[in-house]
Enzyme design. Structure first.
Site, PDB file in Angstrom:
ATOM      1  N   HIS A 131     -11.396  -5.388  -3.113  1.00  0.00           N
ATOM      2  CA  HIS A 131     -10.457  -6.216  -2.359  1.00  0.00           C
ATOM      3  C   HIS A 131     -10.135  -5.513  -1.045  1.00  0.00           C
ATOM      4  CE1 HIS A 131      -6.037  -6.936  -1.476  1.00  0.00           C
ATOM      5  NE2 HIS A 131      -6.546  -8.140  -1.304  1.00  0.00           N
TER       6      HIS A 131
ATOM      7  N   HIS B 201      -5.746  -5.187   7.963  1.00  0.00           N
ATOM      8  CA  HIS B 201      -4.832  -5.480   6.860  1.00  0.00           C
ATOM      9  C   HIS B 201      -3.476  -4.928   7.276  1.00  0.00           C
ATOM     10  CE1 HIS B 201      -3.451  -5.023   2.424  1.00  0.00           C
ATOM     11  NE2 HIS B 201      -3.237  -6.251   2.851  1.00  0.00           N
TER      12      HIS B 201
END
Length: 324
Positions: free
Chosen positions: A43, A122
């Protein structure tokens, strides 16, 4: 070819060499579509190189309050962002060596950047460009000619249509004949025969037709910060039935601002390592295949830690009784 290459492996799949586990699968699994195999994934694959000198605003995926605090209290807030934004500590090559075959690639163009360089992000942006990482993957594939990777490109923050075209052109230039068309069968035996090693999922309605780009790979995201609630959500998804093709069951936990504030000395890695034992028990109970309750890709954070990858690979043993 060696006997392993012609007949496959006959021991426990958990003991396969992780850098070449696909090429060592038992021969009876070579004709199973990849969407029916158990495949380890990571992920937010490229967060091991977040730019600690970046002063751009945190992206829109972060909680609204955190973004507001970051805007006015950046020196105080930014260390918390880094601690909770890093989901992988190993490079993409190290993840591939560890057995990862699905990469979650979130693409962005930095604000106020006049170049065409694209990055991963992110919360904040990476120091490494997308093209650099793709070339690293290509280099790794060249030395592992019977391994296949699924690259999922998504989110696309700040990309214009021209940048989408440039990214697609870069993907084609890097992987060339390794790109598997979306019309092709994904049995390992067929992919090996044709020399295809890369399946690209592109989660955006780009202009024109692209036979070498696959559609979005559904990602089951529980959006929970507790392992028991995450498992409960995944079981609920399973009861509704699996998608027909590739899909991901994400065992990645989601921290919220309340959790971060109540655990000021911790990091995402602390949360993940403390809950992995519970989550791995759920993983062990899963089965790949084409049934409505079967799984395909299982993705997590810090995938080179613990036993997630070998456990997922070993799930394919459950298919052997049906394929032999």
């Amino acid at each position: 070819m060696s006997s392993v290459e012609t007949t496959g492996y006959h021991g426990s799949l958990r003991d396969l060499p992780t850098d070449n586990w696909m090429s060592h699968l038992p021969r009876s699994l070579w004709d199973v579509p990849l969407c029916n195999l158990a495949i380890p994934g990571s992920h937010n694959t490229v967060t091991y190189c977040l730019d600690r000198n970046d002063r751009s605003p945190v992206d829109l995926t972060q909680p609204d309050m955190l973004r507001k605090l970051d805007k006015y209290m950046k020196p105080l807030i930014r260390p918390f962002v880094y601690k909770w934004a890093i989901t992988q500590e190993c490079s993409v090559k190290e993840q591939l060596d560890a057995g990862v075959r699905y990469c979650d690639l979130r693409i962005a163009h930095r604000p106020n950047d006049h170049s065409s360089d694209l990055y991963f992000y992110h919360g904040v942006y990476t120091t490494v460009t997308v093209e650099t990482v793709l070339k690293e993957i290509r280099e790794w594939l060249d030395s592992h000619p019977r391994e296949v990777v699924i690259l999922s490109f998504s989110h696309f923050q700040g990309l214009s249509q021209d940048l989408h075209r440039l990214l697609i052109e870069t993907i084609r230039n890097v992987f060339v004949t390794k790109l598997c068309p979306k019309t092709e069968s994904t049995h390992l035996s067929n992919l090996w025969h044709l020399g295809y090693q890369v399946i690209v999922s592109y989660e955006h309605a780009v202009l024109g037709r692209h036979e070498d780009l696959w559609g979005p790979v559904p990602y089951w995201w529980a959006n929970k910060c507790r392992a028991d609630l995450l498992v409960e959500e995944l079981e609920c998804r399973k009861r509704r039935g699996r998608p027909g093709g590739f899909f991901v069951a994400g065992i990645n936990l989601t921290e919220d601002l309340k959790y971060i504030c109540s655990h000021p000395t911790e990091s995402l890695k602390d949360l993940v390592t403390s809950t992995y034992p519970h989550l791995l028990e759920w993983v062990k109970a899963q089965s790949p295949g084409s049934g409505s309750a079967s799984i395909n890709i299982i993705a997590g954070d810090f995938v080179t830690e613990g036993q997630l990858v070998p456990i997922v690979i070993s799930l394919n043993e459950k298919l052997l009784q049906w394929t032999q």
